[in-house]
Design an enzyme around this catalytic site. Sequence first.
Site: not given
Length: 231
Positions: A57-59
């Site tokens: 998850v890219c955040l």
Amino acid sequence: MDLLRAVIIGAEGTPYHDGLFFFDVFFPSSYPNVPPHVHYHSGGLRINPNLYNCGKVCLSLLNTWSGSQKEKWIPGVSTMLQVLVSIQGLILNAKPYFNEPGYANLSGSISGKRNLWSNERTFIYSLQTMVYNMRRPPKYFEDFVVGHFCKHGRDILVSCKAYLDGAQVGCLAKGGVQDVDEGDKSCSQQFKNNLAKFITILVNTFLDWSQGLSRIPFFSSKGNWTSNYCS
């Protein structure tokens, strides 16, 4: 508590509507001074530029993506609830195409029209994710998955019918159509062809998976609606 499993329901007005998206969360010993580790149950599908098929998850809030200091994890301020709200609002949004690096400023441009194509592809991936979750519901969420698709199965199929009839993906909400992009207001023919093929898989999954339920929504092979909907 070291581990958490969470589910986010796709919001109306997005290509993720009515879908279920599961995340496993690990809290390291140094939490909350550092962000939790979040893994997405992808089923092998990359439904968003920020959700990899490997589960990453890219955040910015998770420190897994670049961003300003105030967008990153702040000890004593940032929370797990903030992470989940950010995933729903910033990732599972109405225009996932613009989550791609460098594409955010293209909204409204000729290149930005590619968002329509992206939404069509994303909706097919979302349907595939629904089938994946029905066939392999995450542990401890089996009853939740049953209840969700019993309640929303009809809405999902009604949306599919509307898209086959030409409505733009993501423009539907309870009570009618909203937020239609300017330009070509109809889905592409390729999308309609792909959707028509996948509806059969979706309906068969509803039927196979719903053994033992007294009433289920379905769409017949000839495209006729029945009145046997889940209550």
